[in-house]
Design a protein around this motif. Structure first.
Motif, PDB file in Angstrom:
ATOM      1  N   GLU A  61      -7.468   9.296  -6.557  1.00 10.52           N
ATOM      2  CA  GLU A  61      -8.498   8.040  -5.964  1.00 10.52           C
ATOM      3  C   GLU A  61      -7.796   7.168  -5.324  1.00 10.52           C
ATOM      4  N   ARG A  62      -6.664   6.851  -6.088  1.00 11.40           N
ATOM      5  CA  ARG A  62      -5.894   5.603  -5.641  1.00 11.40           C
ATOM      6  C   ARG A  62      -4.967   5.919  -4.323  1.00 11.40           C
ATOM      7  N   MET A  63      -4.418   7.374  -4.514  1.00  4.29           N
ATOM      8  CA  MET A  63      -3.725   7.573  -3.362  1.00  4.29           C
ATOM      9  C   MET A  63      -4.762   7.669  -2.175  1.00  4.29           C
ATOM     10  N   ASP A  64      -6.051   8.037  -2.146  1.00  5.14           N
ATOM     11  CA  ASP A  64      -6.791   8.116  -1.216  1.00  5.14           C
ATOM     12  C   ASP A  64      -7.057   6.761  -0.596  1.00  5.14           C
ATOM     13  N   ALA A  65      -7.361   5.719  -1.553  1.00  3.54           N
ATOM     14  CA  ALA A  65      -7.697   4.566  -1.119  1.00  3.54           C
ATOM     15  C   ALA A  65      -6.338   3.734  -0.380  1.00  3.54           C
ATOM     16  N   HIS A  66      -5.142   4.039  -0.785  1.00  2.00           N
ATOM     17  CA  HIS A  66      -4.164   3.439  -0.129  1.00  2.00           C
ATOM     18  C   HIS A  66      -3.965   4.045   1.112  1.00  2.00           C
ATOM     19  N   SER A  67      -4.116   5.314   1.246  1.00  2.00           N
ATOM     20  CA  SER A  67      -4.097   6.092   2.567  1.00  2.00           C
ATOM     21  C   SER A  67      -4.866   5.493   3.549  1.00  2.00           C
ATOM     22  N   ALA A  68      -6.177   5.097   3.099  1.00  2.00           N
ATOM     23  CA  ALA A  68      -7.238   4.930   3.840  1.00  2.00           C
ATOM     24  C   ALA A  68      -6.725   3.245   4.474  1.00  2.00           C
ATOM     25  N   ALA A  69      -6.169   2.412   3.180  1.00  2.00           N
ATOM     26  CA  ALA A  69      -5.827   1.088   3.821  1.00  2.00           C
ATOM     27  C   ALA A  69      -4.610   1.247   4.934  1.00  2.00           C
ATOM     28  N   LEU A  70      -3.942   2.186   5.080  1.00  2.00           N
ATOM     29  CA  LEU A  70      -2.692   2.473   5.782  1.00  2.00           C
ATOM     30  C   LEU A  70      -3.180   2.785   7.312  1.00  2.00           C
ATOM     31  N   ALA A  71      -4.447   3.551   7.124  1.00  2.00           N
ATOM     32  CA  ALA A  71      -4.798   4.159   8.454  1.00  2.00           C
ATOM     33  C   ALA A  71      -5.021   3.353   9.609  1.00  2.00           C
ATOM     34  N   PRO A  72      -4.903   3.718  10.565  1.00  2.00           N
ATOM     35  CA  PRO A  72      -5.021   2.695  11.944  1.00  2.00           C
ATOM     36  C   PRO A  72      -6.685   2.579  12.021  1.00  2.00           C
ATOM     37  N   ALA A  73      -7.109   1.486  12.156  1.00  2.00           N
ATOM     38  CA  ALA A  73      -8.604   0.872  12.533  1.00  2.00           C
ATOM     39  C   ALA A  73      -8.965   1.921  13.638  1.00  2.00           C
ATOM     40  N   HIS A 129       0.736  -1.088   0.078  1.00  2.00           N
ATOM     41  CA  HIS A 129      -0.057  -0.073   0.138  1.00  2.00           C
ATOM     42  C   HIS A 129       0.770   1.026   0.045  1.00  2.00           C
ATOM     43  N   ARG A 130       2.002   1.378   0.835  1.00  2.00           N
ATOM     44  CA  ARG A 130       3.048   2.448   0.694  1.00  2.00           C
ATOM     45  C   ARG A 130       3.593   2.718  -0.586  1.00  2.00           C
ATOM     46  N   ARG A 131       3.899   1.472  -1.223  1.00  2.00           N
ATOM     47  CA  ARG A 131       4.442   1.643  -2.751  1.00  2.00           C
ATOM     48  C   ARG A 131       3.596   2.123  -3.691  1.00  2.00           C
ATOM     49  N   ALA A 132       2.395   1.489  -3.465  1.00  2.00           N
ATOM     50  CA  ALA A 132       0.993   2.016  -4.303  1.00  2.00           C
ATOM     51  C   ALA A 132       0.940   3.573  -4.184  1.00  2.00           C
ATOM     52  N   HIS A 133       0.874   3.822  -2.960  1.00  2.00           N
ATOM     53  CA  HIS A 133       0.630   5.500  -2.699  1.00  2.00           C
ATOM     54  C   HIS A 133       1.444   6.101  -3.372  1.00  2.00           C
ATOM     55  N   ALA A 134       2.840   5.882  -3.503  1.00  3.17           N
ATOM     56  CA  ALA A 134       4.017   6.617  -3.789  1.00  3.17           C
ATOM     57  C   ALA A 134       3.836   6.651  -5.396  1.00  3.17           C
ATOM     58  N   LEU A 135       3.436   5.601  -5.783  1.00  2.00           N
ATOM     59  CA  LEU A 135       3.122   5.598  -7.388  1.00  2.00           C
ATOM     60  C   LEU A 135       2.075   6.212  -7.813  1.00  2.00           C
ATOM     61  N   ALA A 136       1.233   6.209  -6.953  1.00  2.00           N
ATOM     62  CA  ALA A 136      -0.120   7.184  -7.448  1.00  2.00           C
ATOM     63  C   ALA A 136       0.390   8.401  -7.384  1.00  2.00           C
ATOM     64  N   GLY A 137       0.969   8.877  -6.271  1.00  2.00           N
ATOM     65  CA  GLY A 137       1.234  10.292  -6.093  1.00  2.00           C
ATOM     66  C   GLY A 137       2.214  10.787  -7.318  1.00  2.00           C
TER      67      GLY A 137
END
Length: 143
Positions: A125-137, A97-105
């Motif tokens: 949208e992909r940056m937002d989705a990967h940020s949400a996936a990395l956010a703590p529950a 998810h971190r790698r995907a967030h960086a690539l989307a950026g």
């Protein structure tokens, strides 16, 4: 103070040919190539994530990424990852998810510079989705 240049530059001519003999790409073509590369890399990471944690959101994202890369590459579809390379470790999904967030950026920056609204929206949208996936529950509410 400085000695004048007495010979022609090797950068202007090479082996007696002029630089106009070499094919050159426009700035827009270069940006298309860059954007397609970033989106294709994001697709590969998305495929790895799909192998680890299948979801409809990732399936939809993969299809949209394929459409954008195909458009940017004049109809040539991107190579797909089988997902077999996905590592099944506890932190593997977070790393992806971190790698995907960086690539989307990166894709967002290039899409914005070439004024490609569709690719920019998808990347954001992909940056937002990967940020949400990395956010703590969120913590459960007290009873």
């Amino acid at each position: 103070m400085y000695e004048p240049i007495r010979t022609k530059s090797v950068h202007n001519t090479m082996a007696g040919t002029t630089s106009s003999d070499f094919p050159h790409r426009s700035r827009e073509e270069e940006l298309d190539i860059q954007l397609a590369g970033h989106l294709a890399a994001l697709l590969a990471v998305t495929d790895e994530l799909r192998a680890l944690t299948p979801s409809a959101d990732l399936d939809t994202a993969a299809e949209r990424l394929i459409q954008q890369v195909t458009r940017l590459r004049d109809g040539r579809r991107p190579a797909r990852s089988s997902g077999a390379a996905a590592v099944h470790e506890p932190d593997a999904a977070a790393a992806l998810h971190r790698r995907a967030h960086a690539l989307a950026g990166r894709a967002l920056v290039v899409a914005a510079s070439r004024a490609d609204t569709g690719a920019a929206i998808l990347a954001a949208e992909r940056m937002d989705a990967h940020s949400a996936a990395l956010a703590p529950a969120p913590a459960p509410a007290p009873a």
